[in-house]
Enzyme design. Structure first.
Site, mmCIF file in Angstrom:
data_model
loop_
_atom_site.group_PDB
_atom_site.id
_atom_site.type_symbol
_atom_site.label_atom_id
_atom_site.label_comp_id
_atom_site.label_asym_id
_atom_site.label_seq_id
_atom_site.Cartn_x
_atom_site.Cartn_y
_atom_site.Cartn_z
ATOM 1 N N SER A 117 0.832 -1.224 0.501
ATOM 2 C CA SER A 117 0.512 0.386 -0.092
ATOM 3 C C SER A 117 1.134 0.943 0.283
ATOM 4 O O SER A 117 1.439 1.589 -0.766
ATOM 5 C CB SER A 117 -1.444 0.081 1.414
ATOM 6 O OG SER A 117 -2.478 1.092 0.837
ATOM 7 N N ASP A 240 -10.043 -3.515 -5.701
ATOM 8 C CA ASP A 240 -9.344 -2.615 -4.902
ATOM 9 C C ASP A 240 -10.514 -1.969 -3.965
ATOM 10 O O ASP A 240 -10.420 -0.820 -4.230
ATOM 11 C CB ASP A 240 -7.858 -2.709 -4.330
ATOM 12 C CG ASP A 240 -7.348 -2.332 -3.669
ATOM 13 O OD1 ASP A 240 -8.071 -1.276 -2.525
ATOM 14 O OD2 ASP A 240 -6.395 -2.190 -3.598
ATOM 15 N N HIS A 268 -8.131 -5.394 -0.980
ATOM 16 C CA HIS A 268 -6.635 -4.223 -0.743
ATOM 17 C C HIS A 268 -6.090 -5.519 -0.204
ATOM 18 O O HIS A 268 -6.225 -5.467 1.296
ATOM 19 C CB HIS A 268 -6.839 -3.190 -0.044
ATOM 20 C CG HIS A 268 -5.743 -2.272 0.444
ATOM 21 N ND1 HIS A 268 -5.524 -1.692 -0.752
ATOM 22 C CD2 HIS A 268 -4.837 -1.502 1.452
ATOM 23 C CE1 HIS A 268 -4.574 -0.983 -0.224
ATOM 24 N NE2 HIS A 268 -4.269 -0.747 0.971
#
Length: 295
Positions: A117, A240, A268
């Protein structure tokens, strides 16, 4: 309820003092022997070595006797950082400091880096900036917000707003602890409800950007993909909830060293491939370690 995988052994903490007077904490699970590979993990927004995705990969690395160390972003190791500056999506200088230290300690060990991320965006930016001088042998980028402006807008819609509220609350608390050092009142801080608002009033000015738009433009990793010289796997899921199609790079935006693996499902930093709800089986760690070990 899903349980976090336990660490096979206690992590040993090393404090890295930075040249600006701040520090970054590194949690070592296992140090490399001789010239064996070393795996560096970089977590996402408000994560840590204790995040579920970090713990899973650390556990699998230990099962393979692979040396591994987790980098904490500034203020994410359980102790506030010293400066008003904290961490952000474009802080490739912090990643460089960690990589420099690891190569100083273990110059003969191939360095593998996995960024999740926000940490994945940092990794892309670092690799694109450093090109053939990155001192990284292989890299994996998972669920990275490569277009920060598009991701900020996406977080204001649908169920993603629940995550936005939770994360903004945590960031506000860290900022609240330093309000005496900032040109911001408690009331003004409490009114920042979106990532754009927080980045415009807090992240950007504290880190030398003129505002949120300037921060998003300079820190987004997408523009750096074409310059990466290190073999890199870019792993992303179409579903996501934090991203939009704007994050997904076109083929001509990738260097020959970057492989984009676009999964229809995965969420995610999820990528569950089977098992029961209370005992899922993950594709993510198997794919990461398989890619890194490939020759």
């Amino acid at each position: 309820m899903l349980t976090k995988p336990s660490h096979p052994q206690a992590l040993n903490r090393q404090r890295l003092e930075l040249t600006d007077g701040d520090f970054i904490d590194l949690d070592w699970q296992r140090r490399p022997d001789h010239n064996a590979p070393l795996l560096l993990l970089v977590h996402g927004l408000e994560g840590s070595a204790d995040s579920h995705y970090m713990r899973r990969l650390l556990s699998d690395a230990e099962n393979q006797s692979l040396a591994a160390v987790a980098m904490h972003q500034r203020s994410c190791s359980g102790e506030p950082n010293r400066l008003t500056r904290s961490y952000h999506s474009g802080a490739s200088d912090d990643l460089m400091a960690v990589i420099t230290e690891l190569k100083r300690q273990y110059p003969e060990s191939p360095l593998w880096v996995v960024g999740y991320s926000l940490g994945g965006n940092q990794l892309v930016k670092y690799l694109g900036e450093q090109r053939e001088y990155a001192r990284v042998e292989r890299a994996v980028v998972v669920s990275a917000p490569l277009d920060l402006a598009a991701c900020a807008r996406r977080m204001e819609r649908g169920f993603s707003r629940v995550y936005q509220t939770h994360l903004i609350g945590r960031l506000q608390q860290k900022t609240r602890d330093k309000l005496d050092q900032l040109p911001l009142t408690e009331q003004e801080l409490s009114r920042l409800k979106t990532f754009y608002q927080f980045d415009d009033r807090v992240t950007a000015p504290l880190n030398g950007f003129s505002g949120a738009e300037d921060y998003y433009q300079q820190a987004s990793g997408k523009a750096f993909l074409a310059h990466i010289a290190v073999p890199t796997l870019l792993l992303h899921a179409v579903d996501d909830p934090f991203m939009t199609e704007a994050v997904i790079p076109a083929p001509d935006e990738l260097s020959p060293s970057v492989e984009l693996e676009l999964c229809p499902n995965g969420g995610h930093v999820g990528f569950i491939e089977g098992g029961w709800p209370w005992s899922p089986r993950y594709y993510l760690e198997r794919r990461i370690l398989g890619y890194l070990a490939a020759t």
